[in-house]
Design a protein around this motif. Structure first.
Motif, short mmCIF file in Angstrom:
data_model
loop_
_atom_site.label_atom_id
_atom_site.label_comp_id
_atom_site.label_asym_id
_atom_site.label_seq_id
_atom_site.Cartn_x
_atom_site.Cartn_y
_atom_site.Cartn_z
N SER A 170 0.89 -1.22 0.06
CA SER A 170 0.03 0.01 0.07
C SER A 170 0.89 1.21 0.02
O SER A 170 1.07 2.04 1.14
CB SER A 170 -0.94 0.12 1.19
OG SER A 170 -1.62 0.96 1.09
N PRO A 171 1.28 1.63 -0.98
CA PRO A 171 2.39 2.81 -1.20
C PRO A 171 1.87 3.96 -1.10
O PRO A 171 0.67 4.49 -1.29
CB PRO A 171 2.77 2.56 -2.63
CG PRO A 171 2.45 1.55 -3.33
CD PRO A 171 1.21 1.13 -2.56
N GLY A 172 2.60 4.95 -0.43
CA GLY A 172 2.24 6.55 -0.62
C GLY A 172 2.72 6.83 -2.09
O GLY A 172 2.54 6.05 -3.02
N THR A 173 2.70 8.26 -2.15
CA THR A 173 2.91 8.77 -3.40
C THR A 173 4.44 8.37 -4.05
O THR A 173 5.31 8.67 -3.27
CB THR A 173 2.79 10.15 -3.71
OG1 THR A 173 1.64 10.55 -3.15
CG2 THR A 173 3.10 10.86 -4.85
N ILE A 174 4.28 7.76 -5.06
CA ILE A 174 5.57 7.20 -5.68
C ILE A 174 5.97 7.95 -7.13
O ILE A 174 4.69 8.08 -8.04
CB ILE A 174 5.49 5.60 -6.06
CG1 ILE A 174 5.04 4.98 -4.63
CG2 ILE A 174 6.46 5.15 -6.58
CD1 ILE A 174 6.36 4.87 -3.60
N ARG A 175 6.97 8.44 -7.52
CA ARG A 175 7.05 9.02 -8.69
C ARG A 175 7.08 8.00 -9.82
O ARG A 175 7.89 7.55 -10.02
CB ARG A 175 8.32 9.80 -8.90
CG ARG A 175 8.38 11.06 -9.82
CD ARG A 175 9.76 11.76 -9.70
NE ARG A 175 9.80 12.50 -8.31
CZ ARG A 175 9.40 13.73 -8.35
NH1 ARG A 175 8.76 14.30 -9.26
NH2 ARG A 175 9.47 14.42 -7.06
N THR A 176 5.96 7.99 -10.64
CA THR A 176 6.07 7.18 -11.76
C THR A 176 5.23 7.92 -12.87
O THR A 176 4.70 9.10 -12.68
CB THR A 176 5.06 5.70 -11.47
OG1 THR A 176 3.61 6.26 -11.14
CG2 THR A 176 5.73 5.15 -10.48
N SER A 177 4.86 7.33 -14.00
CA SER A 177 4.06 7.97 -14.90
C SER A 177 2.64 7.60 -14.73
O SER A 177 1.80 7.59 -15.79
CB SER A 177 4.45 7.49 -16.46
OG SER A 177 4.48 6.06 -16.55
N PHE A 178 2.10 7.38 -13.57
CA PHE A 178 0.77 6.71 -13.30
C PHE A 178 -0.22 8.04 -13.51
O PHE A 178 -0.19 8.90 -13.47
CB PHE A 178 0.49 6.51 -11.88
CG PHE A 178 -0.81 6.02 -11.45
CD1 PHE A 178 -1.24 4.70 -12.29
CD2 PHE A 178 -1.65 6.53 -10.68
CE1 PHE A 178 -2.39 4.01 -12.00
CE2 PHE A 178 -2.96 6.10 -10.22
CZ PHE A 178 -3.21 4.91 -11.02
N ASN A 179 -1.07 7.22 -14.43
CA ASN A 179 -2.22 8.36 -15.01
C ASN A 179 -3.31 8.52 -14.24
O ASN A 179 -4.37 8.83 -14.55
CB ASN A 179 -2.71 7.42 -16.57
CG ASN A 179 -3.60 8.34 -17.43
OD1 ASN A 179 -3.15 9.70 -17.37
ND2 ASN A 179 -4.53 7.89 -17.64
N TRP A 180 -3.17 8.89 -13.09
CA TRP A 180 -4.23 9.44 -12.18
C TRP A 180 -4.66 10.75 -12.62
O TRP A 180 -4.28 11.70 -12.68
CB TRP A 180 -3.89 9.41 -10.60
CG TRP A 180 -2.71 10.17 -10.31
CD1 TRP A 180 -1.60 9.77 -10.13
CD2 TRP A 180 -2.60 11.47 -9.80
NE1 TRP A 180 -0.67 10.55 -9.78
CE2 TRP A 180 -1.14 11.70 -9.61
CE3 TRP A 180 -3.49 12.68 -9.96
CZ2 TRP A 180 -0.77 13.33 -9.19
CZ3 TRP A 180 -3.06 14.10 -9.47
CH2 TRP A 180 -1.50 14.07 -9.14
N GLY A 217 8.13 8.84 -3.03
CA GLY A 217 9.15 7.51 -3.03
C GLY A 217 9.28 7.29 -4.50
O GLY A 217 8.94 7.80 -5.36
N THR A 218 10.23 6.58 -4.52
CA THR A 218 10.58 5.93 -6.09
C THR A 218 10.14 4.53 -6.35
O THR A 218 9.82 3.85 -5.28
CB THR A 218 12.38 5.78 -6.12
OG1 THR A 218 12.58 4.77 -5.37
CG2 THR A 218 12.88 6.80 -5.65
N ALA A 219 9.72 4.06 -7.54
CA ALA A 219 9.53 2.84 -8.01
C ALA A 219 10.29 1.64 -7.38
O ALA A 219 9.87 0.85 -7.00
CB ALA A 219 9.40 2.77 -9.41
N ALA A 220 11.56 2.04 -7.37
CA ALA A 220 12.53 0.96 -6.94
C ALA A 220 12.24 0.69 -5.45
O ALA A 220 12.33 -0.27 -5.11
CB ALA A 220 13.93 1.33 -6.83
N GLU A 221 11.95 1.73 -4.57
CA GLU A 221 11.53 1.62 -3.22
C GLU A 221 10.19 0.68 -2.98
O GLU A 221 10.19 -0.17 -1.97
CB GLU A 221 11.55 3.01 -2.51
CG GLU A 221 12.88 3.38 -2.17
CD GLU A 221 12.82 4.94 -1.97
OE1 GLU A 221 13.89 5.44 -1.20
OE2 GLU A 221 11.96 5.74 -2.04
N ALA A 222 9.19 1.06 -3.90
CA ALA A 222 7.97 0.34 -3.55
C ALA A 222 8.49 -1.10 -4.24
O ALA A 222 7.89 -2.22 -3.65
CB ALA A 222 6.94 0.92 -4.47
#
Ligand SMILES: NC(=O)c1ccc[n+]([C@@H]2O[C@H](COP(=O)([O-])OP(=O)(O)OC[C@H]3O[C@@H](n4cnc5c(N)ncnc54)[C@H](OP(=O)(O)O)[C@@H]3O)[C@@H](O)[C@H]2O)c1
Length: 242
Positions: free
Chosen positions: A175-185, A210-215
């Motif tokens: 259950s991640p917090g905000t992670i820097r990705t290209s997610f299309n929310w 956060g980073t995608a690698a951390e998630a």
């Protein structure tokens, strides 16, 4: 030893062509796993395959909102060890929103994961595991996302129930917090996203997005720790505590 190696394990990631799914594929491959990546766009899957640069990757175009496609996918894949299901694209809105918006998260994130487990579980080895995707806004909701928060809460409950029902297969939730990705929310423009990222850095303890690698590292932990089942982990920089 209560941890298992991913060496020679077969991992299926629905939503593996970008973001947290892709970062998880990368870390699994580094540990010697073979990975099946699924997502809607064949082009994105081919790009991911090229980016990962490994022979140990199969790709399969799939829309996980279609139950029949999920059934055919798992029949095609056959036996494997770990399932991760981050593939989703949805919108959120306040309680006054249309039904389409209100149902969006359940239709795009809850039922696809529920159905994926339904059709995948006969093929998952008893020593394997499932990692479902939730989101920390379920525990500490935003002001405009009641059905979205409820959806994430439902996924976390689903994880516990499936851990009981599918044992010895382990089932956990990230259950991640905000992670820097290209997610299309919400199809948001870059400046809206930047504003949201800035805001998030101020409302968690670690003080950054956060980073995608951390998630992905959290997902790999849930796959490889043999004594963890029915758990939800929060790679969120401490967001839910503030
Ligand atoms: N990023 C965050 O801040 C954050 C925070 C909490 C939770 N999450 C959750 O993490 C998950 C992944 O997010 P991400 O940030 O990694 O996003 P992302 O980079 O956009 O990755 C989403 C992946 O899912 C696939 N996908 C989307 N809709 C799909 C569908 N209907 N059927 C099959 N595959 C589909 C995408 O490929 P195609 O577009 O080609 O299908 C892509 O591979 C989402 O469930 C999101 O709720 C993200």
């Amino acid at each position: 030893m209560s941890t298992i190696s991913l060496k020679n394990q077969r991992i299926v990631i629905i939503g593996g062509s970008s973001g947290i799914g892709l970062a998880t594929a990368q870390q699994a491959i580094e540990q010697g796993a073979a990975v099946v990546l699924a997502g809607r766009s064949k082009e994105k899957l081919l790009q991911a395959q090229q980016y990962l640069g490994s022979d140990a990757i199969e790709i399969y175009p799939l829309d996980n909102r279609d139950e029949q496609q999920l059934q055919a996918f798992f029949e095609h894949v056959g036996s494997f060890d770990h399932l991760f299901t981050p593939g989703a694209s949805y919108v959120r809105g306040p309680i006054s929103s249309s039904s389409e918006i209100a149902h969006s998260c359940f239709n795009a994130k809850f039922w696809p994961q529920y159905n994926a487990v339904k059709y995948a579980s006969p093929y998952i080895n008893p020593t394997g595991s499932i990692v479902l995707m939730s989101g920390a806004f379920g525990q500490r909701p935003l002001a405009d996302g009641a059905s979205y928060a409820a959806c994430n809460g439902a996924i976390e409950s689903l994880g516990k129930a499936l851990a009981v029902e599918l044992s010895p297969i382990r089932v956990n939730v990230i259950s991640p917090g905000t992670i820097r990705t290209s997610f299309n929310w919400e199809g948001a423009k870059q400046e809206v996203r930047d504003e949201s990222y800035d805001h998030y850095t101020k409302i968690n303890i670690v003080g950054r997005v956060g980073t995608a690698a951390e998630a992905a590292h959290t997902t790999i932990y849930l796959m490889t720790n043999n004594y963890t089942t029915g758990s939800t982990l929060f790679p969120d920089g401490g967001y839910i505590l503030r």
